[in-house]
Design a protein around this motif. Structure first.
Motif, PDB file in Angstrom:
ATOM      1  N   LEU A 289       3.736   4.479  -0.502  1.00  0.00           N
ATOM      2  CA  LEU A 289       3.931   5.256  -1.729  1.00  0.00           C
ATOM      3  C   LEU A 289       2.592   5.705  -2.303  1.00  0.00           C
ATOM      4  O   LEU A 289       1.554   5.068  -2.068  1.00  0.00           O
ATOM      5  N   PRO A 290       2.583   6.780  -3.091  1.00  0.00           N
ATOM      6  CA  PRO A 290       1.357   7.173  -3.798  1.00  0.00           C
ATOM      7  C   PRO A 290       0.885   6.044  -4.702  1.00  0.00           C
ATOM      8  O   PRO A 290       1.694   5.262  -5.209  1.00  0.00           O
ATOM      9  N   ILE A 291      -0.411   5.972  -4.919  1.00  0.00           N
ATOM     10  CA  ILE A 291      -0.963   4.874  -5.707  1.00  0.00           C
ATOM     11  C   ILE A 291      -0.373   4.839  -7.108  1.00  0.00           C
ATOM     12  O   ILE A 291      -0.167   3.774  -7.697  1.00  0.00           O
ATOM     13  N   GLU A 292      -0.055   6.022  -7.658  1.00  0.00           N
ATOM     14  CA  GLU A 292       0.537   6.074  -8.992  1.00  0.00           C
ATOM     15  C   GLU A 292       1.903   5.393  -9.014  1.00  0.00           C
ATOM     16  O   GLU A 292       2.234   4.682  -9.974  1.00  0.00           O
ATOM     17  N   ASP A 293       2.681   5.617  -7.964  1.00  0.00           N
ATOM     18  CA  ASP A 293       3.995   4.973  -7.902  1.00  0.00           C
ATOM     19  C   ASP A 293       3.865   3.471  -7.697  1.00  0.00           C
ATOM     20  O   ASP A 293       4.651   2.687  -8.249  1.00  0.00           O
TER      21      ASP A 293
ATOM     22  N   GLN B 139       7.969   9.675  -6.093  1.00  0.00           N
ATOM     23  CA  GLN B 139       8.864   9.645  -4.931  1.00  0.00           C
ATOM     24  C   GLN B 139      10.138   8.850  -5.246  1.00  0.00           C
ATOM     25  O   GLN B 139      10.409   7.800  -4.651  1.00  0.00           O
ATOM     26  N   GLN B 140      10.905   9.375  -6.178  1.00  0.00           N
ATOM     27  CA  GLN B 140      12.117   8.700  -6.626  1.00  0.00           C
ATOM     28  C   GLN B 140      13.109   8.493  -5.482  1.00  0.00           C
ATOM     29  O   GLN B 140      13.671   7.403  -5.320  1.00  0.00           O
ATOM     30  N   ASP B 141      13.338   9.522  -4.675  1.00  0.00           N
ATOM     31  CA  ASP B 141      14.321   9.426  -3.593  1.00  0.00           C
ATOM     32  C   ASP B 141      13.931   8.372  -2.571  1.00  0.00           C
ATOM     33  O   ASP B 141      14.776   7.597  -2.102  1.00  0.00           O
TER      34      ASP B 141
ATOM     35  N   PHE C  68      11.417  -2.601  -6.214  1.00  0.00           N
ATOM     36  CA  PHE C  68      11.834  -1.213  -5.998  1.00  0.00           C
ATOM     37  C   PHE C  68      12.974  -0.853  -6.953  1.00  0.00           C
ATOM     38  O   PHE C  68      14.057  -0.455  -6.544  1.00  0.00           O
ATOM     39  N   TYR C  69      12.694  -1.010  -8.231  1.00  0.00           N
ATOM     40  CA  TYR C  69      13.671  -0.666  -9.261  1.00  0.00           C
ATOM     41  C   TYR C  69      13.029   0.376 -10.173  1.00  0.00           C
ATOM     42  O   TYR C  69      12.389   0.023 -11.166  1.00  0.00           O
ATOM     43  N   PRO C  70      13.174   1.656  -9.839  1.00  0.00           N
ATOM     44  CA  PRO C  70      12.416   2.704 -10.525  1.00  0.00           C
ATOM     45  C   PRO C  70      13.046   3.227 -11.809  1.00  0.00           C
ATOM     46  O   PRO C  70      12.504   4.115 -12.442  1.00  0.00           O
ATOM     47  N   ASP C  71      14.182   2.685 -12.223  1.00  0.00           N
ATOM     48  CA  ASP C  71      14.913   3.272 -13.346  1.00  0.00           C
ATOM     49  C   ASP C  71      14.119   3.261 -14.648  1.00  0.00           C
ATOM     50  O   ASP C  71      14.267   4.153 -15.472  1.00  0.00           O
TER      51      ASP C  71
END
Length: 407
Positions: free
Chosen positions: A243-247, A335-337, A326-329
């Motif tokens: 994932l990107p570092i921001e994510d 990269q939500q998907d 991995f709980y992005p809510d």
């Protein structure tokens, strides 16, 4: 034609789903069309009017946790004739038209439902008393590999005895990053002195009660140590590293405190209501000395007692940690998907494992109980953050890493 088979199907009402003998035209003469491939539909399956083929395809894909890749541009046309050409786009079409994964019953639930149907048809026959895990719930090779990766990462970056714990001052933050510098997820915090809990609890001549001024620095250092271990655990997961570092930072900020609680549960002794770290143990009374409110501490203790009573295996503990990660809510991610797909894979692996490895009655509704506890854990995280800020706003200045996590 029968509209509902042993697979899960639902109807929105008898009047809207009444069919002729062909099963594809209702009484008003409107043809029933599969929302996915435009083939003749047989009824509502997983919340959407579909054909038997797409119903079975969707169910198999979700149950087995298969990950498809489109060889083209992820925009393939899905028709009755072409639906087998690209499984990735067919599955995405299922999701796009509203088919729901949460409506899929487990193999065990289906088996029990079939047994009940047979019992109604033949009352003299009784369903078997012995639980045998169906072969369909066996872990796939991909799921076995996922568990292996997570377990290895957990063992490598969780010191249950806290033998390696040293006091730290945290001079770095998660977001510090410049070209050519160390990654913000690589905090290197110099040890100031070896960890000795006796420094906090005993003098040279007599035992003394710790006060908030001696406990707060200890709590800050312990929190920093735990956060570091969670960061290193996450970096061992390939889907996280990609994932990107921001994510990565966003996910860690959203999940680290919850992962710490799951890890604390592995060393929780439900008989004494203590957390045991090697030769040392702590109780909620220690939290009260820090200034945490009694109501929060009692809720926290209840959570740990409930989770411990589920008798989870090590694999389930590590899958829970990854599921929380991995709980992005509640965070902003790019990269939500991709994160959603990873969370889905972890969730399906956890469900398959619990269904397979816990015989009845121990395993009854175990996965559902875990999901409820995770929801409770998210509420506890919010309260935990409030409590930390309420106790001493200067506490976070002792450890910028903790401050960054709860910001």
């Amino acid at each position: 034609m029968q509209c509902q088979s042993d697979g899960e199907s639902s109807s929105s009402g008898s009047s809207s789903t009444t069919t002729s003998r062909r099963g594809d035209v209702d009484l008003e003469g409107e043809e029933k069309i599969c929302a996915v491939c435009r083939d003749r539909a047989t009824g509502y399956h997983f919340h959407v009017m579909t054909c038997e083929g797409c119903k079975g395809f969707f169910r198999r894909t979700v149950i087995k946790g298969v990950q498809f890749t489109c060889p083209f541009t992820r925009s393939c046309t899905i028709t009755k004739a072409k639906r087998r050409q690209c499984q990735a786009c067919r599955y995405q079409k299922c999701l796009d038209v509203g088919m729901r994964k949460d409506m899929i019953m487990s193999e065990e639930a289906l088996r029990l439902r079939r047994a009940l149907r047979r019992q109604k048809q033949h009352p003299e026959q009784s369903p078997p008393d012995v639980w045998e895990p169906p072969e369909e719930t066996s872990l796939t090779a991909e799921q076995e590999q996922l568990i292996e990766i997570l377990t290895e990462a957990h063992k490598k970056h969780f010191d249950s005895t806290f033998a390696q714990f040293s006091h730290y001052q945290a001079p770095v933050r998660l977001h510090i990053h410049s070209p050519g510098s160390r990654s913000p997820l690589d905090p290197v915090l110099p040890p100031l002195c070896p960890f000795n809990p006796q420094d906090h609890f005993e003098s040279d001549t007599e035992e003394v009660l710790p006060d908030v001024f001696s406990m707060l620095p200890f709590f800050a250092d312990l929190s920093t140590y735990m956060i570091q271990q969670v960061i290193q655990f996450a970096k061992e997961i390939p889907s996280f590293r990609s994932l990107p570092i921001e994510d990565q930072i966003s996910l860690l900020k959203g999940a680290t405190l919850e992962i710490c609680q799951i890890r604390f549960n592995t060393v929780f002794n439900e008989e004494t209501n203590t957390w045991e770290f090697g030769e040392h143990c702590y109780t909620i009374q220690d939290g009260a000395m820090l200034g945490f409110q009694q109501l929060y501490l009692e809720t926290l203790l209840k959570f740990h007692v409930t989770l411990k009573k589920l008798r989870l295996h090590e694999a389930e503990y590590v899958l829970l940690q990854a599921l929380v990660l991995f709980y992005p809510d509640n965070v902003n991610v790019v990269q939500q998907d991709e994160i959603d797909r990873t969370q889905e894979q972890i969730a399906l692996t956890l469900k398959t494992y619990t269904d397979r490895r816990h015989p009845l009655p121990e395993g009854r509704f175990l996965y559902a109980k875990l999901l409820l506890l995770l929801a409770e854990l998210r509420s506890l995280k919010v309260e935990n953050t409030r409590e930390i800020l309420r106790i001493d706003q200067d506490l976070t200045s002792m450890t910028p890493l903790l401050s960054e996590i709860i910001s």
